[in-house]
Write a protein that holds these residues in place. Structure first.
Motif, PDB file in Angstrom:
ATOM      1  N   HIS A 139       0.848  -1.201   0.000  1.00  0.00           N
ATOM      2  CA  HIS A 139       0.000   0.000   0.000  1.00  0.00           C
ATOM      3  C   HIS A 139       0.877   1.242   0.000  1.00  0.00           C
ATOM      4  N   THR A 140       0.316   2.310  -0.543  1.00  0.00           N
ATOM      5  CA  THR A 140       0.928   3.633  -0.413  1.00  0.00           C
ATOM      6  C   THR A 140      -0.202   4.589  -0.118  1.00  0.00           C
ATOM      7  N   ALA A 141       0.116   5.780   0.455  1.00  0.00           N
ATOM      8  CA  ALA A 141      -0.950   6.641   0.977  1.00  0.00           C
ATOM      9  C   ALA A 141      -1.868   5.713   1.800  1.00  0.00           C
ATOM     10  N   SER A 142      -3.207   5.840   1.696  1.00  0.00           N
ATOM     11  CA  SER A 142      -4.080   4.818   2.306  1.00  0.00           C
ATOM     12  C   SER A 142      -4.773   4.026   1.210  1.00  0.00           C
ATOM     13  N   PHE A 143      -3.995   3.728   0.164  1.00  0.00           N
ATOM     14  CA  PHE A 143      -4.499   2.877  -0.916  1.00  0.00           C
ATOM     15  C   PHE A 143      -4.166   1.430  -0.524  1.00  0.00           C
ATOM     16  N   PHE A 144      -5.044   0.829   0.271  1.00  0.00           N
ATOM     17  CA  PHE A 144      -4.771  -0.514   0.798  1.00  0.00           C
ATOM     18  C   PHE A 144      -5.349  -1.592  -0.109  1.00  0.00           C
ATOM     19  N   PRO A 145      -4.620  -2.718  -0.281  1.00  0.00           N
ATOM     20  CA  PRO A 145      -5.230  -3.851  -0.974  1.00  0.00           C
ATOM     21  C   PRO A 145      -6.541  -4.203  -0.259  1.00  0.00           C
ATOM     22  N   GLY A 146      -7.611  -4.371  -1.006  1.00  0.00           N
ATOM     23  CA  GLY A 146      -8.900  -4.698  -0.401  1.00  0.00           C
ATOM     24  C   GLY A 146      -9.604  -3.510   0.231  1.00  0.00           C
ATOM     25  N   GLY A 147      -9.058  -2.324   0.084  1.00  0.00           N
ATOM     26  CA  GLY A 147      -9.653  -1.123   0.696  1.00  0.00           C
ATOM     27  C   GLY A 147     -11.049  -0.829   0.144  1.00  0.00           C
ATOM     28  N   SER A 148     -11.896  -0.266   1.017  1.00  0.00           N
ATOM     29  CA  SER A 148     -13.304  -0.043   0.661  1.00  0.00           C
ATOM     30  C   SER A 148     -13.471   0.872  -0.549  1.00  0.00           C
ATOM     31  N   LYS A 149     -12.541   1.804  -0.746  1.00  0.00           N
ATOM     32  CA  LYS A 149     -12.668   2.736  -1.873  1.00  0.00           C
ATOM     33  C   LYS A 149     -11.406   2.723  -2.729  1.00  0.00           C
ATOM     34  N   LEU A 150     -10.752   1.548  -2.780  1.00  0.00           N
ATOM     35  CA  LEU A 150      -9.481   1.489  -3.509  1.00  0.00           C
ATOM     36  C   LEU A 150      -9.644   1.876  -4.976  1.00  0.00           C
ATOM     37  N   ALA A 151     -10.684   1.355  -5.622  1.00  0.00           N
ATOM     38  CA  ALA A 151     -10.865   1.643  -7.053  1.00  0.00           C
ATOM     39  C   ALA A 151     -11.020   3.145  -7.276  1.00  0.00           C
ATOM     40  N   GLU A 152     -11.804   3.786  -6.402  1.00  0.00           N
ATOM     41  CA  GLU A 152     -11.999   5.248  -6.517  1.00  0.00           C
ATOM     42  C   GLU A 152     -10.688   5.986  -6.233  1.00  0.00           C
ATOM     43  N   ALA A 153      -9.950   5.514  -5.240  1.00  0.00           N
ATOM     44  CA  ALA A 153      -8.721   6.210  -4.831  1.00  0.00           C
ATOM     45  C   ALA A 153      -7.673   6.241  -5.932  1.00  0.00           C
ATOM     46  N   ILE A 154      -7.573   5.141  -6.702  1.00  0.00           N
ATOM     47  CA  ILE A 154      -6.491   5.079  -7.703  1.00  0.00           C
ATOM     48  C   ILE A 154      -6.974   5.357  -9.126  1.00  0.00           C
ATOM     49  N   SER A 155      -8.265   5.652  -9.271  1.00  0.00           N
ATOM     50  CA  SER A 155      -8.784   5.915 -10.620  1.00  0.00           C
ATOM     51  C   SER A 155      -8.287   7.264 -11.156  1.00  0.00           C
ATOM     52  N   PRO A 156      -7.875   7.304 -12.435  1.00  0.00           N
ATOM     53  CA  PRO A 156      -7.476   8.591 -13.015  1.00  0.00           C
ATOM     54  C   PRO A 156      -8.667   9.529 -13.221  1.00  0.00           C
ATOM     55  N   GLU A 157      -9.887   8.990 -13.076  1.00  0.00           N
ATOM     56  CA  GLU A 157     -11.103   9.809 -13.257  1.00  0.00           C
ATOM     57  C   GLU A 157     -11.544  10.491 -11.965  1.00  0.00           C
ATOM     58  N   THR A 158     -11.047  10.042 -10.837  1.00  0.00           N
ATOM     59  CA  THR A 158     -11.475  10.626  -9.558  1.00  0.00           C
ATOM     60  C   THR A 158     -10.856  12.007  -9.390  1.00  0.00           C
ATOM     61  N   PRO A 159     -11.666  13.001  -9.024  1.00  0.00           N
ATOM     62  CA  PRO A 159     -11.092  14.343  -8.881  1.00  0.00           C
ATOM     63  C   PRO A 159     -10.055  14.413  -7.762  1.00  0.00           C
ATOM     64  N   ARG A 160      -9.245  15.458  -7.827  1.00  0.00           N
ATOM     65  CA  ARG A 160      -8.312  15.717  -6.726  1.00  0.00           C
ATOM     66  C   ARG A 160      -9.107  15.884  -5.430  1.00  0.00           C
ATOM     67  N   GLY A 161      -8.512  15.470  -4.324  1.00  0.00           N
ATOM     68  CA  GLY A 161      -9.157  15.675  -3.036  1.00  0.00           C
ATOM     69  C   GLY A 161      -8.868  14.543  -2.085  1.00  0.00           C
ATOM     70  N   VAL A 162      -9.588  14.578  -0.965  1.00  0.00           N
ATOM     71  CA  VAL A 162      -9.383  13.624   0.124  1.00  0.00           C
ATOM     72  C   VAL A 162     -10.620  12.729   0.206  1.00  0.00           C
ATOM     73  N   ILE A 163     -10.408  11.418   0.286  1.00  0.00           N
ATOM     74  CA  ILE A 163     -11.523  10.493   0.464  1.00  0.00           C
ATOM     75  C   ILE A 163     -11.246   9.608   1.672  1.00  0.00           C
ATOM     76  N   THR A 164     -12.265   8.886   2.083  1.00  0.00           N
ATOM     77  CA  THR A 164     -12.102   7.979   3.221  1.00  0.00           C
ATOM     78  C   THR A 164     -11.714   6.595   2.712  1.00  0.00           C
ATOM     79  N   MET A 165     -11.167   5.793   3.604  1.00  0.00           N
ATOM     80  CA  MET A 165     -10.793   4.412   3.237  1.00  0.00           C
ATOM     81  C   MET A 165     -10.881   3.540   4.484  1.00  0.00           C
ATOM     82  N   GLU A 166     -11.472   2.378   4.299  1.00  0.00           N
ATOM     83  CA  GLU A 166     -11.447   1.376   5.369  1.00  0.00           C
ATOM     84  C   GLU A 166     -10.833   0.116   4.798  1.00  0.00           C
ATOM     85  N   ALA A 167      -9.985  -0.530   5.589  1.00  0.00           N
ATOM     86  CA  ALA A 167      -9.338  -1.753   5.120  1.00  0.00           C
ATOM     87  C   ALA A 167      -8.867  -2.549   6.325  1.00  0.00           C
TER      88      ALA A 167
END
Ligand SMILES: O=C1O[C@H](COP(=O)(O)O)[C@@H](O)[C@H](O)[C@H]1O
Length: 232
Positions: A139-167
């Motif tokens: 993992h890097t940042a809070s981009f965790f394998p199996g993370g609740s919002k991993l796809a959103e976190a690493i998508s090039p389409e997601t806008p800049r900003g802060v999101i939540t993550m649970e893993a």
């Protein structure tokens, strides 16, 4: 993959070498734009680098420091990245810097993320410096394998900003800048130490899904070439 490896004899030499590079980048940003921004990671690795940075003679009053990611805990919690930065980086000369926290005393982590996103937008973009860490799970940042919002976190389409993550591997709910917020930093660093993490990096550099080792998203797709700082 677009990365450069900088190797040092030990963690102390790495801390000084990285502080030299980051200080020069922040000073250049201040000269060019009148202010500078830096996003830093938490964890056990960056403490010596933070201490080295706090002694550097730059115009800290023109620097805003924020976090790559944070636990959803207040700043007096021993697991808070804010506390780590306050005690080790925002000391000495660096006391004059402005700190932008990700945690907010809001009704929920989602609300805190929305407030942090709005505040971060006032800094402009890209970050002048972003210093990533990496866990042994890739993992890097809070981009965790199996993370609740991993796809959103690493998508090039997601806008800049802060999101939540649970893993599972994350402990507390996390707040994290998205991939799009970090990947074009003027200086993009991956700071890792120890042979174990070098082996994890080698695994990340091989074929395989980004969702298995989310650091791959940065190594493969960041617009800025990643400067990897490593010491045994
Ligand atoms: O959970 C986290 O871990 C990584 C790496 O931490 P370390 O203790 O192995 O240095 C860190 O980059 C990230 O900011 C943090 O939230």
């Amino acid at each position: 993959m677009n990365a450069r490896l900088h190797e040092f004899k030990d963690g102390a030499a790495l801390a000084e070498g990285l502080a030299d590079r980051v200080s020069a980048t922040l000073a250049d940003a201040i000269a060019a734009r009148g202010r500078a921004t830096i996003a830093v990671s938490g964890g056990s690795t960056p403490k010596a680098f933070f201490k080295a940075m706090s002694t550097r003679d730059i115009d800290w009053a023109k620097v805003t420091v924020t976090l790559i990611d944070e636990r959803f805990v207040p700043a007096d919690n021993p697991r808070s990245n804010h506390l780590l930065v306050a005690e080790n980086l925002l000391q000495g000369k660096a006391k004059a810097a402005t700190f932008l926290p990700l945690y907010r005393d809001a009704g929920s982590a989602e609300e805190a993320a929305a407030i942090a996103t709005a505040d971060a937008a006032t800094l402009g973009h890209p970050f002048d410096v972003a210093i990533l860490g990496m866990g042994t799970d890739g993992h890097t940042a809070s981009f965790f394998p199996g993370g609740s919002k991993l796809a959103e976190a690493i998508s090039p389409e997601t806008p800049r900003g802060v999101i939540t993550m649970e893993a599972e591997g994350a402990g507390e709910t996390r707040l994290t800048f998205t991939f799009t917020s970090l990947q074009d930093a003027r200086l993009l660093v991956l700071h890792i130490e120890g042979q174990g993490k070098k082996d994890v990096l080698a695994a990340a550099e091989s074929d395989g899904p980004e969702t298995d080792m989310p650091i791959r998203a940065v190594l493969r797709r960041a617009a800025t070439p990643v400067d990897i700082y490593w010491a045994p």
